[in-house]
Write an enzyme that holds these catalytic residues in place. Structure first.
Site, short mmCIF file in Angstrom:
data_model
loop_
_atom_site.label_atom_id
_atom_site.label_comp_id
_atom_site.label_asym_id
_atom_site.label_seq_id
_atom_site.Cartn_x
_atom_site.Cartn_y
_atom_site.Cartn_z
N ASP A 122 -8.22 -5.45 9.63
CA ASP A 122 -7.64 -4.39 8.79
C ASP A 122 -7.66 -3.04 9.50
OD1 ASP A 122 -7.24 -6.04 6.51
OD2 ASP A 122 -9.37 -5.86 6.03
N ASP B 181 0.82 -1.23 0.00
CA ASP B 181 0.00 0.00 0.00
C ASP B 181 0.85 1.27 0.00
OD1 ASP B 181 -2.24 -1.56 0.05
OD2 ASP B 181 -2.53 -1.43 2.19
#
Length: 590
Positions: free
Chosen positions: A528, A295
């Site tokens: 998450d 990411d």
């Protein structure tokens, strides 16, 4: 045309401290300099070839050393071409090396392998060494090490001599099972069916390197995991390098400990100790797969000015260059080790699947070019990159069996229909097609033509009652896609604790010619991000995309988040999510 991995010579790459040849090809020369003034130096030639050699240097201290400078004179014509874990200069035959901070201390009586280098010319050990001005007199057995050559076409398994790396580290390998995750999984109802699966070991803070007893990483540090992998008889261990300054600039749930400008802390306090530990000789036969900084880089394409999706944090990281600096540094330092395999995170098809001649809408080509720009930074070469990984900790499906993006429904290709918001002009609808195409684009941007791809399948199964069993019969393109698609998210940019998700394909090697393995880098059951704000000392913020009531933003097409409720901080365990992943697994869990 690039050479295949198994044909690359050690001379073409930097190889790190503690490299030991294996599979019958052993190079060793311990030319020890005996101490007069409280120091000993071992100058170890660990491999050699026509015109070049690799060596490492060990200092033994009688009295404690806190900061060292070592000097010697090479034989005439010998030069250093690259070195690691040391600040160095060479003038004529004179070599000077200094510590780089984290390796400055040597305790009384301790022997420490302080750095290594690649040299050209004579591999004969120097006659005299000095450490901080103290003379460590000439070698007791100054012999020239044996010269050997690596076979032109080395073996395809093991860790071949001369530093060559295998084409696919997963092929035929036993992959490390993290006992901390395995224990949690086995304690859940039905979890023992998958508790023996290999998952990634996440180093999400500097303290995780040493074992910080956090709910995220537990008591085991990097060396503990590597030792356990050796004890398990594992061939491969998967380590997630995840601590960039300004981490996850377009999200908040997994922001890290380092501020945007703390690149020196990232290099010196985080990457360098990891390199030192992974480079220890006791791990020479263990293949270490490093998944590098998920990411991160695609954000510098998709979430920066002048895009409407820009965030201030991503603009900062693009302007200060610390994502490029940090990732290239990490990749080169880790890639210099003879037993490491670096896979850089490449997003997923629902993030960078759009190619366009207009730069405002091109994610696919621009992201590949962004990755290509790493080459040459901080000494990084294409040889430091074994491949790329997609879908890390995400939910994108491997393939959509019942529809294609260029399929005609209602008289128009689906990916050319502005009303089909799920596709939204994307060139792909699955990770298999995306990784095959993106791999070719990466090669066009300077990476070796034998790179492999990994796909994280830990949560992209999408089984259960809602899984379609065939294509829709509708002639309305919107209905056709929604009724036919496996992926049940509201929008393919949704990334946080997706409700209804299931385990995907179990980890396996060589599922497709261009894919090295399906892997479970995200340990199933680990959150998450928190569903609501939870104060913490891990640097993790609250992201509205993890709130089940959030109705979205421009980055997910203003769609509902699709997140589960009552979820803990990122990396923390959720029994409820684990149970759902088991229930919706596809293929089903027996």
């Amino acid at each position: 045309m690039q050479l295949s991995r198994r044909r690359r010579r050690l001379a073409l790459t930097s190889v790190a401290v503690g490299a030991l040849a294996a599979t019958g090809l052993t190079f060793a020369s311990a030319n020890q300099a005996l101490a007069e003034e409280g120091c000993e130096v071992d100058y170890n030639v660990v491999s050699s070839w026509g015109g070049g050699f690799q060596a490492n240097v060990v200092i033994t201290a009688d009295e404690p050393i806190n900061g060292w400078e070592i000097k010697w004179n090479f034989p005439a014509g010998t030069t250093v071409s690259s070195a690691w874990n040391v600040g160095w200069t060479q003038s004529g035959t004179g070599f000077t090396g200094k510590d780089v901070g984290w390796n400055a201390s040597i305790a009384s009586g301790q022997s420490r392998e302080v750095f290594g280098f690649i040299g050209s010319g004579s591999s004969t050990a120097p006659g005299t060494f000095t450490v901080n001005g103290d003379v460590c007199n000439g070698p007791s057995n100054p012999t020239t090490p044996p010269t050997s050559t690596t076979p032109t076409d080395g073996p395809t398994t093991g860790n071949p001599g001369g530093g060559d790396k295998v084409d696919n580290p997963y092929r035929g390998a036993q992959v490390y099972v993290n006992p901390q995750w395995s224990e949690r999984a086995a304690a859940e109802p039905g979890g023992d069916a998958i508790a023996d699966q290999p998952t990634g070991v996440w180093l999400d803070r500097t303290s995780a390197i040493y074992g910080n007893d956090s709910p995220t990483t537990g008591t085991m540090g990097l060396e503990d995991h590597l030792d356990e992998a050796v004890a398990q008889g594992a061939d491969v261990i998967q380590i997630v390098i995840y601590n960039l300054p300004g981490r996850d600039c377009a999200a908040l749930a997994s922001n890290g400990e380092l501020a945007a400008g703390e690149i020196d802390k990232y290099k010196n306090d985080y990457i360098d100790p990891i390199v030192e530990i992974q480079g220890q000789a006791k791990y020479a036969d263990l293949k270490i797969v490093n998944v590098i900084e998920i990411d991160s880089l695609p954000n510098l394409v998709t979430n920066v000015t002048p895009r409407a999706t820009a965030t201030a944090n991503c603009d900062t990281m693009k302007n200060n260059g610390n994502y490029i600096d940090g990732i290239s540094y990490a990749t080169h330092q880790l890639g210099s080790l003879p037993n490491t395999y670096n896979y850089i995170d490449a997003g997923h098809h629902g993030w960078i699947g759009w190619a366009d001649t207009n730069p405002q809408y091109d994610n696919f080509n621009a992201s590949a070019a962004m990755f290509g720009s790493l080459i040459g930074e901080n000494g990084m070469t294409a040889d430091d990159v074994h491949g790329f990984i997609s879908n890390t900790a995400n939910y994108s499906v491997l393939e959509e069996p019942y529809w294609a993006v260029n399929q005609n429904v209602g008289g128009q290709p689906i990916n050319q229909n502005p009303n089909v918001k799920w596709v939204d002009w994307n060139d792909f609808n699955n990770e298999k097609d995306f990784t095959e195409a993106f791999r070719q684009e990466l090669i066009e941007n300077g990476f070796n033509d034998d790179i492999g791809m990994l796909i994280d399948t830990s949560r992209n199964g999408w089984g259960g009652d809602y899984r379609p069993t065939g294509p829709s019969t509708s002639t309305d393109p919107i209905t056709f896609v929604d009724d036919s698609r496996i992926d049940q998210r509201f929008q393919k940019g949704n990334w946080c604790n997706q409700a209804g998700a299931g385990l995907g394909e179990r980890p396996q090697a060589d599922p497709e010619p261009w894919i090295d393995a399906y892997v479970w880098i995200k340990p199933p059951g680990e959150s998450d991000g928190a569903s609501e704000e939870i104060p913490n000392n891990e640097g993790k913020g609250f992201d509205e995309m993890c709130d089940p009531d959030y109705q979205g933003n421009i980055r997910n097409g203003n769609n509902p988040s699709g997140a589960r409720d009552n979820m803990p901080l990122s990396g923390h365990w959720s029994s409820e999510q684990f149970a759902e992943l088991l229930e919706n697994a596809y293929p089903p869990v027996n």
